[in-house]
Design a protein around this motif. Structure first.
Motif, PDB file in Angstrom:
ATOM      1  N   VAL A  35       1.214  -1.345   0.210  1.00  0.00           N
ATOM      2  CA  VAL A  35       0.041  -0.126  -0.476  1.00  0.00           C
ATOM      3  C   VAL A  35       0.595   1.031   0.012  1.00  0.00           C
ATOM      4  CG1 VAL A  35      -1.929  -1.094   1.478  1.00  0.00           C
ATOM      5  CG2 VAL A  35      -0.108   0.195   2.848  1.00  0.00           C
ATOM      6  N   GLN A  36       0.364   2.316  -0.316  1.00  0.00           N
ATOM      7  CA  GLN A  36       0.585   3.303  -0.498  1.00  0.00           C
ATOM      8  C   GLN A  36       0.490   4.474  -0.253  1.00  0.00           C
ATOM      9  OE1 GLN A  36       1.219   5.078  -4.809  1.00  0.00           O
ATOM     10  NE2 GLN A  36       3.272   3.153  -4.829  1.00  0.00           N
ATOM     11  N   GLY A  37       1.163   5.222   0.948  1.00  0.00           N
ATOM     12  CA  GLY A  37       1.094   6.557   1.354  1.00  0.00           C
ATOM     13  C   GLY A  37       1.618   8.127   1.200  1.00  0.00           C
ATOM     14  N   THR A  38       1.306   8.925   0.357  1.00  0.00           N
ATOM     15  CA  THR A  38       1.885  10.416   0.229  1.00  0.00           C
ATOM     16  C   THR A  38       1.729  11.643   1.199  1.00  0.00           C
ATOM     17  OG1 THR A  38      -0.753  11.026  -0.749  1.00  0.00           O
ATOM     18  CG2 THR A  38       1.121   9.749  -2.479  1.00  0.00           C
ATOM     19  N   ALA A  39       2.671  11.838   0.815  1.00  0.00           N
ATOM     20  CA  ALA A  39       2.900  13.888   1.945  1.00  0.00           C
ATOM     21  C   ALA A  39       2.875  14.810   0.833  1.00  0.00           C
ATOM     22  CB  ALA A  39       3.724  13.344   2.938  1.00  0.00           C
ATOM     23  N   ILE A  57      10.121   4.171  -1.558  1.00  0.00           N
ATOM     24  CA  ILE A  57      10.136   5.793  -1.283  1.00  0.00           C
ATOM     25  C   ILE A  57      10.863   6.603  -2.375  1.00  0.00           C
ATOM     26  CG2 ILE A  57      11.128   7.776   0.320  1.00  0.00           C
ATOM     27  CD1 ILE A  57       9.682   6.309   2.477  1.00  0.00           C
ATOM     28  N   VAL A  58       9.610   7.162  -3.005  1.00  0.00           N
ATOM     29  CA  VAL A  58      10.202   7.515  -3.761  1.00  0.00           C
ATOM     30  C   VAL A  58       9.920   9.496  -4.198  1.00  0.00           C
ATOM     31  CG1 VAL A  58       9.055   8.424  -6.341  1.00  0.00           C
ATOM     32  CG2 VAL A  58       8.324   5.820  -5.594  1.00  0.00           C
ATOM     33  N   GLU A  74      15.271  19.416   5.327  1.00  0.00           N
ATOM     34  CA  GLU A  74      14.717  19.002   6.862  1.00  0.00           C
ATOM     35  C   GLU A  74      13.161  18.772   6.315  1.00  0.00           C
ATOM     36  OE1 GLU A  74      12.903  22.208   9.937  1.00  0.00           O
ATOM     37  OE2 GLU A  74      14.813  22.207   9.394  1.00  0.00           O
ATOM     38  N   THR A  75      12.690  19.588   5.181  1.00  0.00           N
ATOM     39  CA  THR A  75      11.439  19.420   4.817  1.00  0.00           C
ATOM     40  C   THR A  75      10.868  18.339   3.697  1.00  0.00           C
ATOM     41  OG1 THR A  75      10.959  21.459   3.922  1.00  0.00           O
ATOM     42  CG2 THR A  75       9.561  19.955   3.076  1.00  0.00           C
ATOM     43  N   ILE A  76      11.993  17.210   3.156  1.00  0.00           N
ATOM     44  CA  ILE A  76      12.085  15.711   2.673  1.00  0.00           C
ATOM     45  C   ILE A  76      11.477  15.077   3.733  1.00  0.00           C
ATOM     46  CG2 ILE A  76      13.215  14.230   1.117  1.00  0.00           C
ATOM     47  CD1 ILE A  76      13.863  16.621  -0.473  1.00  0.00           C
ATOM     48  N   ALA A  77      12.583  15.539   4.913  1.00  0.00           N
ATOM     49  CA  ALA A  77      12.905  14.128   6.136  1.00  0.00           C
ATOM     50  C   ALA A  77      11.651  14.585   6.442  1.00  0.00           C
ATOM     51  CB  ALA A  77      13.862  14.435   6.969  1.00  0.00           C
ATOM     52  N   ASP A  78      10.793  15.333   6.751  1.00  0.00           N
ATOM     53  CA  ASP A  78       9.188  15.402   7.016  1.00  0.00           C
ATOM     54  C   ASP A  78       7.814  14.872   6.261  1.00  0.00           C
ATOM     55  OD1 ASP A  78      10.567  16.871   9.784  1.00  0.00           O
ATOM     56  OD2 ASP A  78       9.851  18.494   8.677  1.00  0.00           O
TER      57      ASP A  78
END
Length: 118
Positions: A35-39, A57-58, A74-78
């Motif tokens: 399953v996938q989750g996005t942000a 992870i994409v 930092e933004t990408i890590a979040d």
């Protein structure tokens, strides 16, 4: 039940074995399901399997700001954490959906097996 109100142990054991086989089959099926989750509106996508293991992870290149690499990192890590959280919630929901009928057969415990006092 046997005469005298006693449960048939052989039937209970067969029922327990069938439920164990169903449970094992569902576990295998879930392990193979992804399953996938996005942000960030799809800037980061996390894929997890039914055992909540992150398998992919994409990160969309649009998420990277070459002018501000520290803030971007930092933004990408979040976003990665949020996407993983979203994907694991989806995996848990899927597991509950698949396992629900089986666990309901247990009557919330072992009561569904017809054991007296349970």
């Amino acid at each position: 039940m046997e005469p005298g109100g006693q449960p048939n142990i052989q039937q209970m054991l067969q029922q327990a074995q069938r439920m164990q086989e169903q449970f094992m089959s569902l576990q295998r099926e879930l392990a193979e399901t992804e399953v996938q989750g996005t942000a960030g509106g799809g800037l980061v996508t996390a894929t997890v399997n039914g055992q909540n293991e992150v398998v992919k992870i994409v990160i969309d290149p649009a998420a990277i700001d070459p002018e501000d690499p520290a803030d971007t990192a930092e933004t990408i890590a979040d976003l990665v954490l949020a996407a993983i959280h979203n994907a694991t919630e989806e995996a848990q929901n899927l597991a509950q959906e698949k396992m629900g009928p089986l666990t309901e057969g247990l009557g919330g415990g072992l009561g569904g097996l017809g054991l007296p006092g349970m």
